[in-house]
Scaffold this motif. Structure first.
Motif, PDB file in Angstrom:
ATOM      1  N   UNK A  22       0.842  -1.206   0.000  1.00  0.00           N
ATOM      2  CA  UNK A  22       0.000   0.000   0.000  1.00  0.00           C
ATOM      3  C   UNK A  22       0.869   1.245   0.000  1.00  0.00           C
ATOM      4  N   UNK A  23       0.641   2.103  -0.976  1.00  0.00           N
ATOM      5  CA  UNK A  23       1.308   3.398  -1.071  1.00  0.00           C
ATOM      6  C   UNK A  23       0.383   4.456  -0.515  1.00  0.00           C
ATOM      7  N   UNK A  24       0.886   5.274   0.391  1.00  0.00           N
ATOM      8  CA  UNK A  24       0.138   6.377   0.965  1.00  0.00           C
ATOM      9  C   UNK A  24       0.822   7.667   0.537  1.00  0.00           C
ATOM     10  N   UNK A  25       0.189   8.389  -0.396  1.00  0.00           N
ATOM     11  CA  UNK A  25       0.761   9.618  -0.940  1.00  0.00           C
ATOM     12  C   UNK A  25       0.051  10.813  -0.316  1.00  0.00           C
ATOM     13  N   UNK A  26       0.794  11.613   0.475  1.00  0.00           N
ATOM     14  CA  UNK A  26       0.183  12.680   1.250  1.00  0.00           C
ATOM     15  C   UNK A  26       1.215  13.727   1.632  1.00  0.00           C
ATOM     16  N   UNK A  27       0.729  14.919   1.967  1.00  0.00           N
ATOM     17  CA  UNK A  27       1.638  15.934   2.510  1.00  0.00           C
ATOM     18  C   UNK A  27       1.760  15.800   4.029  1.00  0.00           C
ATOM     19  N   UNK A  28       1.022  14.840   4.599  1.00  0.00           N
ATOM     20  CA  UNK A  28       1.096  14.510   6.037  1.00  0.00           C
ATOM     21  C   UNK A  28       0.680  15.686   6.916  1.00  0.00           C
TER      22      UNK A  28
END
Length: 327
Positions: free
Chosen positions: A210-216
């Motif tokens: 699972x890839x989680x792409x975010x600016x957090x």
């Protein structure tokens, strides 16, 4: 699942238009085709593919020996071992299974911050399109969920290179529709990342990556979200995107800063010392995320959206062994 609301219909793109939108430099596609998604450990699956599973089956990759038992296929007896030991051992091979790659892309308001050429949301979607295409070229399955405080759009798993037009069209249409309604949508804020992954049907049902792409940019919930994904037997890649304007802002004077998520404002005097403190805080936050990921066995990938997508794929992802060259 609910979907993002658009204020007027947007005509869907055909496959060629979607490709041009996502990949202005079409030569990048050829380079992506030479990559494949790598799994750190063997992945258990149920369908034929190119990833080794924890089960043993009929591929040509040797796994181990075990003593012969009545009913075993005698063609798998290793006669050279028998000649040395006078005992019959059967060769076992890894069962090859496909990998399922899940792409979770943050589409909350803060992701649209910045100039068009360094926009985090557009960059994240193009990066997800690239990683997903590498998976499809490796004969794996790939799915995508776009989220803010909930899942707003999703594409169920697609399989193989033949599904790439559908993959690209979904992302290209999402890019245009989300961007179109972003400034006026009141429900695309997100403060607690873990809430997204607590909703029914959000977590994968099979092990995979699972890839989680975010600016957090969440007040809480990043670690809890990672734990939820890992509990679902996912190898997690946290792709942390920030724009050049966020890393090194060029601001000065009396300003009113607006919170991109809450739309609240604050008057502030911006000077050299404040900017220095800000840069230090950003650097410390990045280090905190790196430490969290290292502690949890998660791959952390930092992306400056001022760097070209081509350079990100070849100079950031490859050293992290998130993408590996085809054998």
């Amino acid at each position: 699942m609910s979907e993002a609301h658009n204020h007027s219909p947007i005509q869907k793109l055909n496959a060629e238009e979607a490709l041009r939108l996502l990949f202005p430099d079409m030569s990048l596609l050829g380079r992506i085709e030479q990559l494949r998604i790598a799994s750190r450990s063997k992945v258990k699956g149920t369908l034929a593919g190119k990833q080794r599973s924890v089960s043993l089956g009929g591929s040509q990759e040797f796994a181990d020996y075990r003593p012969y038992a009545p009913g075993d296929d005698i063609r798998r007896i290793d006669w050279s071992v028998y000649g040395r030991t006078r005992r019959a051992y059967v060769r076992q091979y890894w069962d090859e299974q496909e990998l399922i790659v899940h792409m979770y892309v943050d589409v909350s308001r803060s992701m649209s911050f910045g100039a068009q050429e360094t926009n985090k949301l557009q960059y994240a979607l193009r990066l997800a399109a690239s990683v997903g295409y590498a998976a499809l070229c490796g004969d794996d399955r790939v799915a995508m969920k776009l989220f803010a405080d909930r899942i707003v759009q999703e594409l169920p798993p697609v399989h193989g290179r033949a599904s790439s037009p559908k993959w690209f069209q979904f992302i290209a249409d999402a890019t245009r529709s989300i961007d179109y309604g972003q400034s006026s949508e009141s429900d695309l804020s997100a403060l607690d990342l873990s809430a997204v992954f607590q909703a029914p049907g959000v977590l994968p049902r099979r092990s995979g990556v699972s890839w989680l792409l975010t600016d957090a940019m969440f007040e809480e919930g990043i670690e809890a979200a990672i734990v939820s994904l890992q509990a679902a037997k996912q190898q997690v890649v946290l792709c942390h995107l920030l724009s050049p304007a966020e890393l090194d802002p060029e601001l000065s004077g009396e300003l009113k800063l607006i919170d991109s998520e809450l739309k609240t404002g604050k008057d502030i005097a911006v000077g050299h010392r404040l900017l220095s403190d800000y840069r230090k805080a950003v650097s410390e936050y990045i280090e905190q995320l790196k430490y969290l990921c290292a502690e949890r066995g998660v791959i952390y990938v930092f992306v400056n959206t001022g760097i070209s997508l081509n350079d990100t794929i070849h100079h950031i992802l490859l050293p992290e062994q998130t993408l590996a060259g085809k054998s």
